[in-house]
Design an enzyme around this catalytic site. Sequence first.
Site, PDB file in Angstrom:
ATOM      1  N   ASP A   8     -17.657   6.215  -1.080  1.00 47.66           N
ATOM      2  CA  ASP A   8     -16.392   6.150  -0.350  1.00 47.66           C
ATOM      3  C   ASP A   8     -16.174   7.539   0.267  1.00 47.66           C
ATOM      4  O   ASP A   8     -16.903   8.495  -0.064  1.00 47.66           O
ATOM      5  CB  ASP A   8     -15.252   5.775  -1.330  1.00 47.66           C
ATOM      6  CG  ASP A   8     -13.883   5.666  -0.655  1.00 47.66           C
ATOM      7  OD1 ASP A   8     -13.827   5.522   0.588  1.00 47.66           O
ATOM      8  OD2 ASP A   8     -12.857   5.715  -1.374  1.00 47.66           O
ATOM      9  N   HIS A  33      -7.374   0.628  -6.248  1.00 48.21           N
ATOM     10  CA  HIS A  33      -7.553  -0.290  -5.106  1.00 48.21           C
ATOM     11  C   HIS A  33      -8.152  -1.601  -5.639  1.00 48.21           C
ATOM     12  O   HIS A  33      -9.297  -1.947  -5.352  1.00 48.21           O
ATOM     13  CB  HIS A  33      -8.461   0.363  -4.063  1.00 48.21           C
ATOM     14  CG  HIS A  33      -8.371  -0.259  -2.700  1.00 48.21           C
ATOM     15  ND1 HIS A  33      -7.552  -1.340  -2.398  1.00 48.21           N
ATOM     16  CD2 HIS A  33      -9.013   0.056  -1.531  1.00 48.21           C
ATOM     17  CE1 HIS A  33      -7.701  -1.657  -1.125  1.00 48.21           C
ATOM     18  NE2 HIS A  33      -8.569  -0.828  -0.588  1.00 48.21           N
ATOM     19  N   GLN A  55      -9.887  -4.251  -3.302  1.00 51.32           N
ATOM     20  CA  GLN A  55     -11.233  -3.860  -2.874  1.00 51.32           C
ATOM     21  C   GLN A  55     -12.251  -4.174  -3.965  1.00 51.32           C
ATOM     22  O   GLN A  55     -13.341  -4.689  -3.698  1.00 51.32           O
ATOM     23  CB  GLN A  55     -11.257  -2.363  -2.547  1.00 51.32           C
ATOM     24  CG  GLN A  55     -12.620  -1.848  -2.114  1.00 51.32           C
ATOM     25  CD  GLN A  55     -13.046  -2.395  -0.768  1.00 51.32           C
ATOM     26  OE1 GLN A  55     -12.291  -2.332   0.197  1.00 51.32           O
ATOM     27  NE2 GLN A  55     -14.261  -2.932  -0.669  1.00 51.32           N
ATOM     28  N   ARG A  83     -13.207  -9.241   1.672  1.00 46.81           N
ATOM     29  CA  ARG A  83     -11.821  -8.855   1.378  1.00 46.81           C
ATOM     30  C   ARG A  83     -10.884 -10.050   1.569  1.00 46.81           C
ATOM     31  O   ARG A  83      -9.945 -10.248   0.803  1.00 46.81           O
ATOM     32  CB  ARG A  83     -11.387  -7.693   2.290  1.00 46.81           C
ATOM     33  CG  ARG A  83     -12.065  -6.352   2.006  1.00 46.81           C
ATOM     34  CD  ARG A  83     -11.712  -5.815   0.633  1.00 46.81           C
ATOM     35  NE  ARG A  83     -10.278  -5.775   0.419  1.00 46.81           N
ATOM     36  CZ  ARG A  83      -9.477  -4.777   0.800  1.00 46.81           C
ATOM     37  NH1 ARG A  83      -9.989  -3.709   1.370  1.00 46.81           N
ATOM     38  NH2 ARG A  83      -8.177  -4.825   0.577  1.00 46.81           N
ATOM     39  N   ARG A 109       0.887  -1.179   0.000  1.00 46.62           N
ATOM     40  CA  ARG A 109       0.000   0.000   0.000  1.00 46.62           C
ATOM     41  C   ARG A 109       0.911   1.212   0.000  1.00 46.62           C
ATOM     42  O   ARG A 109       1.719   1.368   0.924  1.00 46.62           O
ATOM     43  CB  ARG A 109      -0.910  -0.029   1.238  1.00 46.62           C
ATOM     44  CG  ARG A 109      -1.662   1.267   1.466  1.00 46.62           C
ATOM     45  CD  ARG A 109      -2.738   1.145   2.526  1.00 46.62           C
ATOM     46  NE  ARG A 109      -3.885   0.406   2.011  1.00 46.62           N
ATOM     47  CZ  ARG A 109      -5.093   0.401   2.575  1.00 46.62           C
ATOM     48  NH1 ARG A 109      -5.325   1.101   3.668  1.00 46.62           N
ATOM     49  NH2 ARG A 109      -6.078  -0.310   2.045  1.00 46.62           N
ATOM     50  N   CYS A 123     -16.630   0.852   0.857  1.00 48.72           N
ATOM     51  CA  CYS A 123     -15.403   0.076   1.100  1.00 48.72           C
ATOM     52  C   CYS A 123     -14.967   0.138   2.555  1.00 48.72           C
ATOM     53  O   CYS A 123     -14.235  -0.730   3.014  1.00 48.72           O
ATOM     54  CB  CYS A 123     -14.292   0.566   0.186  1.00 48.72           C
ATOM     55  SG  CYS A 123     -13.906   2.321   0.422  1.00 48.72           S
TER      56      CYS A 123
HETATM   57  N1   CP Z   1     -11.353  -0.727   2.522  1.00 52.78           N
HETATM   58  C1   CP Z   1     -10.075  -0.716   2.923  1.00 52.78           C
HETATM   59  O1   CP Z   1      -9.123  -0.840   2.122  1.00 52.78           O
HETATM   60  O2   CP Z   1      -9.915  -0.584   4.266  1.00 52.78           O
HETATM   61  P1   CP Z   1      -8.525  -0.357   5.031  1.00 52.78           P
HETATM   62  O3   CP Z   1      -8.001   0.995   4.591  1.00 52.78           O
HETATM   63  O4   CP Z   1      -8.861  -0.407   6.484  1.00 52.78           O
HETATM   64  O5   CP Z   1      -7.570  -1.432   4.620  1.00 52.78           O
HETATM   65  N1  NVA Z   2     -10.304   6.334  -1.006  1.00 50.08           N
HETATM   66  C1  NVA Z   2      -9.891   5.910   0.311  1.00 50.08           C
HETATM   67  C2  NVA Z   2     -10.056   4.444   0.455  1.00 50.08           C
HETATM   68  C3  NVA Z   2      -9.683   3.883   1.788  1.00 50.08           C
HETATM   69  C4  NVA Z   2      -9.841   2.403   1.839  1.00 50.08           C
HETATM   70  C5  NVA Z   2      -8.452   6.345   0.551  1.00 50.08           C
HETATM   71  O1  NVA Z   2      -7.636   6.215  -0.345  1.00 50.08           O
HETATM   72  O2  NVA Z   2      -8.162   6.812   1.657  1.00 50.08           O
END
Ligand code: CP
Ligand code: NVA
Length: 314
Positions: A224, A131, A134, A292, A99, A264
């Site tokens: 989101d 993502h 997700q 997930r 990430r 999400c």
């Molecule tokens: N939806 C999602 O990716 O959650 P986290 O940021 O908690 O991993």
């Molecule tokens: N769009 C959000 C998703 C978190 C899972 C972010 O990038 O923070």
Amino acid sequence: MTVRHVMEIDDLGVDGLDAVLSLAARPARDAGRPLEDSGVALVFEKPSARTRNSSEMAVAALGGHPVYIQGAEVGIDVRETAEDVARTLACFHRIICARVNDHGTLERMAGALDEASVEVPVVNLLSDKAHPCQALADLLTLRQVFGSKGARARPLAYIGDANNVWRSLAIAASMAGIPTRIASPDGYGPTPEDLKLIASFGGSIETTADPGAAASGAGALYTDVWTSMGQEDERAERMAAFAGFQIDEALLDVAAPDAVVMHCLPAHRGEEISAGVVDGPRSVVWRQAANRMHAMRGLLAWLVSDQAADGGAR
Ligand code: CP
Ligand code: NVA
């Protein structure tokens, strides 16, 4: 052999996406232990609840050993380059998942491994652009709720920011034949490049600035956060821009009678979604969260199977 990196959901290809979803739908006990004696690196430059836990548990379910690594520990481009971090982790791990703040970091990690002919896939666990993990869970959820055919018959309406989660979701939906709509305020909608890529898979996408128009008759409403990780400085202007784009009871009323509500997570009750809707009977957010892990198990199993190598690479 060609290694398949997963920077965005379309890296799987249409057949690969279907194969991953089929693996994800199998009971965990049927998955075997394809990661026996293997490490999987899980690097996080940003916080996570779902992605970290689902990934760790998916690796364990496949017989592998997950190693959770905080961004500061490896210090990508601080302690050493992204390329050297990737080469180092590949000495110990069969798959590298990360990430990252900047999508380009993933591309550089994958590029360094390809250049050195190191056959270790890199998987995007969320970047500023995408993502994909997700999106896998979201498609799995829609298939469970409506069936594959039923999901293709119901428009999926996304209300809010055309962000990383939306982009992967919309591409995945197009690959799976699910029509999508997006309602976003001026300046926060899809780019022409996004729309071109989404349409290239044959799925239909409609854009509007009217949440009611997007939600009308839709089979699923998705949202989101309005301010993603890394955009905290823009929070005040985003809150103002997205006023009127909340998924609330009134918006849900114009969707199809059997419509479900998706997010999400993490959710901000009272901002992009009302508490009554996210915690209400038509919300499937906890099913998405649980999926997930199943989606990740399917993806990792597919990546180490011969199927991932068939059909070429990026
Ligand atoms: N939806 C999602 O990716 O959650 P986290 O940021 O908690 O991993
Ligand atoms: N769009 C959000 C998703 C978190 C899972 C972010 O990038 O923070």
